[in-house]
Write an enzyme that holds these catalytic residues in place. Structure first.
Site, mmCIF file in Angstrom:
data_model
loop_
_atom_site.group_PDB
_atom_site.id
_atom_site.type_symbol
_atom_site.label_atom_id
_atom_site.label_comp_id
_atom_site.label_asym_id
_atom_site.label_seq_id
_atom_site.Cartn_x
_atom_site.Cartn_y
_atom_site.Cartn_z
ATOM 1 N N LYS A 195 44.584 66.320 50.710
ATOM 2 C CA LYS A 195 44.308 66.381 49.270
ATOM 3 C C LYS A 195 43.977 64.978 48.789
ATOM 4 O O LYS A 195 44.851 64.156 48.592
ATOM 5 C CB LYS A 195 45.505 66.938 48.486
ATOM 6 N N GLY A 247 49.978 56.344 47.992
ATOM 7 C CA GLY A 247 49.776 56.324 46.547
ATOM 8 C C GLY A 247 50.821 55.430 45.900
ATOM 9 O O GLY A 247 51.409 54.555 46.553
ATOM 10 N N SER A 248 51.078 55.678 44.639
ATOM 11 C CA SER A 248 51.985 54.795 43.899
ATOM 12 C C SER A 248 53.437 55.058 44.303
ATOM 13 O O SER A 248 53.776 56.137 44.804
ATOM 14 C CB SER A 248 51.817 55.028 42.402
ATOM 15 N N THR A 249 54.274 54.085 44.051
ATOM 16 C CA THR A 249 55.693 54.208 44.398
ATOM 17 C C THR A 249 56.329 55.353 43.603
ATOM 18 O O THR A 249 57.129 56.124 44.147
ATOM 19 C CB THR A 249 56.407 52.864 44.143
ATOM 20 N N GLY A 252 55.281 58.540 45.159
ATOM 21 C CA GLY A 252 55.915 58.601 46.483
ATOM 22 C C GLY A 252 57.345 59.121 46.399
ATOM 23 O O GLY A 252 57.780 59.924 47.234
ATOM 24 N N GLU A 269 53.181 55.461 52.135
ATOM 25 C CA GLU A 269 52.561 54.133 51.986
ATOM 26 C C GLU A 269 52.375 53.917 50.494
ATOM 27 O O GLU A 269 51.584 54.617 49.867
ATOM 28 C CB GLU A 269 51.196 54.090 52.684
ATOM 29 N N CYS A 303 46.103 48.090 47.596
ATOM 30 C CA CYS A 303 47.564 48.094 47.767
ATOM 31 C C CYS A 303 48.058 46.745 48.230
ATOM 32 O O CYS A 303 49.107 46.283 47.801
ATOM 33 C CB CYS A 303 47.990 49.191 48.732
ATOM 34 N N GLU A 400 53.126 46.078 39.905
ATOM 35 C CA GLU A 400 51.759 46.239 40.394
ATOM 36 C C GLU A 400 50.831 46.470 39.207
ATOM 37 O O GLU A 400 50.985 47.448 38.476
ATOM 38 C CB GLU A 400 51.718 47.426 41.351
HETATM 39 P P1 NAD Z 1 48.961 58.184 42.692
HETATM 40 O O1 NAD Z 1 50.337 58.064 43.188
HETATM 41 O O2 NAD Z 1 48.722 58.393 41.266
HETATM 42 O O3 NAD Z 1 48.205 59.391 43.431
HETATM 43 C C1 NAD Z 1 48.102 59.442 44.839
HETATM 44 C C2 NAD Z 1 47.804 60.881 45.245
HETATM 45 O O4 NAD Z 1 48.935 61.697 44.951
HETATM 46 C C3 NAD Z 1 46.620 61.508 44.532
HETATM 47 O O5 NAD Z 1 45.919 62.323 45.443
HETATM 48 C C4 NAD Z 1 47.294 62.354 43.453
HETATM 49 O O6 NAD Z 1 46.526 63.444 43.013
HETATM 50 C C5 NAD Z 1 48.521 62.836 44.202
HETATM 51 N N1 NAD Z 1 49.668 63.215 43.357
HETATM 52 C C6 NAD Z 1 49.936 62.851 42.086
HETATM 53 N N2 NAD Z 1 51.130 63.349 41.701
HETATM 54 C C7 NAD Z 1 51.618 64.051 42.750
HETATM 55 C C8 NAD Z 1 52.816 64.773 42.981
HETATM 56 N N3 NAD Z 1 53.761 64.882 42.043
HETATM 57 N N4 NAD Z 1 53.010 65.349 44.195
HETATM 58 C C9 NAD Z 1 52.077 65.219 45.173
HETATM 59 N N5 NAD Z 1 50.918 64.546 45.007
HETATM 60 C C10 NAD Z 1 50.691 63.957 43.817
HETATM 61 O O7 NAD Z 1 48.204 56.883 43.220
HETATM 62 P P2 NAD Z 1 46.715 56.424 42.888
HETATM 63 O O8 NAD Z 1 46.660 55.976 41.470
HETATM 64 O O9 NAD Z 1 45.745 57.451 43.353
HETATM 65 O O10 NAD Z 1 46.551 55.164 43.869
HETATM 66 C C11 NAD Z 1 46.978 53.887 43.555
HETATM 67 C C12 NAD Z 1 48.314 53.598 44.181
HETATM 68 O O11 NAD Z 1 48.228 53.805 45.592
HETATM 69 C C13 NAD Z 1 48.745 52.163 44.017
HETATM 70 O O12 NAD Z 1 50.103 52.120 43.696
HETATM 71 C C14 NAD Z 1 48.491 51.552 45.394
HETATM 72 O O13 NAD Z 1 49.276 50.421 45.693
HETATM 73 C C15 NAD Z 1 48.815 52.692 46.269
HETATM 74 N N6 NAD Z 1 48.204 52.498 47.581
HETATM 75 C C16 NAD Z 1 49.018 52.203 48.641
HETATM 76 C C17 NAD Z 1 48.455 51.970 49.896
HETATM 77 C C18 NAD Z 1 49.319 51.642 51.085
HETATM 78 O O14 NAD Z 1 48.832 51.809 52.203
HETATM 79 N N7 NAD Z 1 50.545 51.198 50.910
HETATM 80 C C19 NAD Z 1 47.069 52.041 50.059
HETATM 81 C C20 NAD Z 1 46.280 52.345 48.942
HETATM 82 C C21 NAD Z 1 46.860 52.583 47.700
#
Ligand code: NAD
Length: 500
Positions: A195, A247-249, A252, A269, A303, A400
């Site tokens: 997804k 994604g975001s902490t 996560g 991650e 990230c 961040e």
């Molecule tokens: P996000 O957490 O908003 O979304 C990430 C994904 O999760 C998206 O596909 C979103 O639709 C999905 N999502 C949202 N809510 C959810 C839930 N409750 N349950 C399951 N899935 C859900 O992150 P973003 O804004 O898309 O990306 C930016 C963030 O990602 C930043 O914090 C960045 O640091 C992090 N990031 C980390 C790495 C790493 O490898 N550590 C790499 C790239 C980005």
């Protein structure tokens, strides 16, 4: 950047890439694209103009169930997991070749969807192909062991796939991050439901179509488009065997809570606030280049962005002057405009969030230097911004921002540098700039970061394990460590009887 150039920036993709946006982009389930059972679509927005450029299916629970069911059936009947490893290897090598065949189209899709400059998008596509090729090689290399058990037994461990793996990805590096998960999952015989972020999904669906062409059987790689609802449906499904999330902490944590309910293993991650440490013996020009690459790349939406620079006190002024001068030579513009160094940020909401960080830092008395680079008059653009003298406790120094905003601080000696570098909840990456090799080793041991780059920054390669410590998550992607996350060990013990 010249105003008329900005006004006449090329914003149209090539015909082939544009054609993909001319039709609604839909989930790829069980070997074909499927209309959303919700009948709902979201606008795909070009961040460089703020204009809608296409439609994306907004999937819901029923679509997720269909994808999980397809992946479950495909796993259970062994159409992929029971192929000879060299057959999976051949198909994945073909997939890597197909990514390269369509690199130009994928580059334009990624630049259109995320806003990033074409040159950066093209590196993403090359990386995705390299990752798929690297894990293709692993199909035939993940061996088990013979265990030195007591002599009356013959004991082995074998590696088995986990089953249905979920891959949830963010919008900043859509295709590479997807391949970090999909490629090892497929290499070891798992099936996948991915997804991607609702803000940048097109290349992920395209990957599934290419996988189909490469010979990955129907149901083995499914991509469900949509937002949080689709993500929640996936992470709360009782019929998945592994969740890999980037994604975001904050998200996560929600993913881990859902995974706990179904006892599904999960790797996460997450975000970062990585520090680059610049010592007074460093090659200053190289350090300036490295710090710029660390924070201006992808408009700071990385990230591992080196969003904090810690400079040894006695070189602070020289460093900041050089950094500001070099930054003033960059061009902010649409990702498709030639010469663009820094593209837009992903969305209006992201623009507002970044602007609030800058504004509140200013109000709190920080020294905010916003470069006077010309910005396009539409789209989600923000000028590179350097913030120094940040009052203690202001979030711009510890949270961040995910934009082109660099927080500057100073340190006196190694001890002070380590204390400040480790002072945030995150632990994703760090950079060290020095010519002193002993110092490099001392600091590397002490830095709370999954990756430490020395006299360089942001080097990724399929062979290099990547992941976080602390609030940046756990698990490692890429490199041999990925084997652990996409296989499980089975121990078998055979009674040999008494010796002859
Ligand atoms: P996000 O957490 O908003 O979304 C990430 C994904 O999760 C998206 O596909 C979103 O639709 C999905 N999502 C949202 N809510 C959810 C839930 N409750 N349950 C399951 N899935 C859900 O992150 P973003 O804004 O898309 O990306 C930016 C963030 O990602 C930043 O914090 C960045 O640091 C992090 N990031 C980390 C790495 C790493 O490898 N550590 C790499 C790239 C980005």
């Amino acid at each position: 950047m010249n105003a008329s150039l900005t006004a006449h920036a090329k914003t149209a993709a090539s015909t082939a890439a544009q054609a993909i946006f001319d039709y609604p982009v839909e989930s790829f389930i069980d070997g074909s694209t499927q209309q959303p059972r919700t009948r709902q679509y979201l606008n795909i927005i070009d961040p460089g103009t703020g204009e809608p450029v296409g439609l994306l299916a907004q999937s819901g629970g029923e679509d997720v169930d269909a994808a999980v069911q397809a992946a479950r059936t495909a796993f259970a009947d062994g159409r992929w997991s029971e192929l000879n490893p060299e057959d999976r290897e051949r198909i994945l090598f073909r997939l890597a070749d197909l990514i390269e065949r369509d690199a130009e189209i994928l580059t334009e899709i990624e630049a259109r969807d995320t806003g990033k400059p074409l040159a950066e998008a093209s590196l993403d596509i090359a990386e995705a192909a390299a990752v798929v090729r690297y894990f293709a090689g692993w199909c035939t290399k993940a061996a088990g062991t013979v265990v030195p058990a007591p002599r009356e037994y013959f004991a082995t461990t074998t590696r088995e796939p986990l089953g249905v793996c979920v891959a949830i990805t963010p919008w900043n590096y859509p295709l590479p991050i997807l391949t970090y998960k999909v490629a090892p999952a497929l290499a070891f015989g798992n099936t996948v439901v991915a997804k991607p972020s609702e803000l940048a999904s097109v290349s992920s669906v395209y990957l599934a179509v290419l996988a189909n062409e490469a010979g990955v059987p129907a149901g083995v790689l499914n991509v469900v488009t949509g937002g949080r609802a689709a993500g929640e449906a996936l992470t709360s499904s009782a019929d998945v065997d592994k969740i890999a999330f980037t994604g975001s902490t904050a998200t996560g944590k929600a993913v881990l809570r859902a995974a706990a309910e179904t006892l599904t293993p999960a790797t996460v991650e997450l975000g970062g606030k990585s520090a680059q440490l610049v010592f007074d013996d460093a090659d200053l020009a190289a350090a300036v280049d490295g710090v710029m690459a660390g924070i201006w790349t992808n408009a700071g939406q990385v990230c591992i962005a080196g969003s904090r620079v810690l400079v040894q006190e006695n070189i602070k002024d020289a460093f900041i002057t050089a950094l500001s001068e070099r930054t003033s030579n960059l061009a902010v513009g649409h990702g498709f405009s030639s010469g663009t160094n820094i593209g837009p940020v992903i969305s209006e909401a992201q623009l507002d969030k970044i602007s609030a960080f800058i504004q509140t830092a200013k109000e709190a008395g920080a020294t905010v230097t916003t470069s006077d680079l010309e910005l396009p008059d539409r789209g989600y653009f923000i000028a590179p911004t350097i913030i120094a003298d940040i009052p203690a406790g202001h979030p711009v120094a510890s949270e961040e921002v995910f934009g082109p905003v660099l927080a500057v601080d100073t340190f006196t000696d190694e001890k002070d540098a380590i204390k400040k570098a480790n002072s945030t909840p995150y632990g994703l990456a760090a950079g060290i700039w020095t010519r002193d090799i002993s110092r490099v080793h001392r600091l590397t041991r002490k830095l709370e970061a999954g990756t430490v780059w020395v006299n360089t920054y942001g080097v990724f390669h399929p062979t290099l394990p990547f992941g976080g410590m602390k609030a940046s998550g756990f698990g490692r992607e890429l490199g041999p460590q990925a084997v652990e996350h996409y296989t499980q060990t089975k121990t078998s013990v055979i009674q040999l009887g008494t010796s002859a």
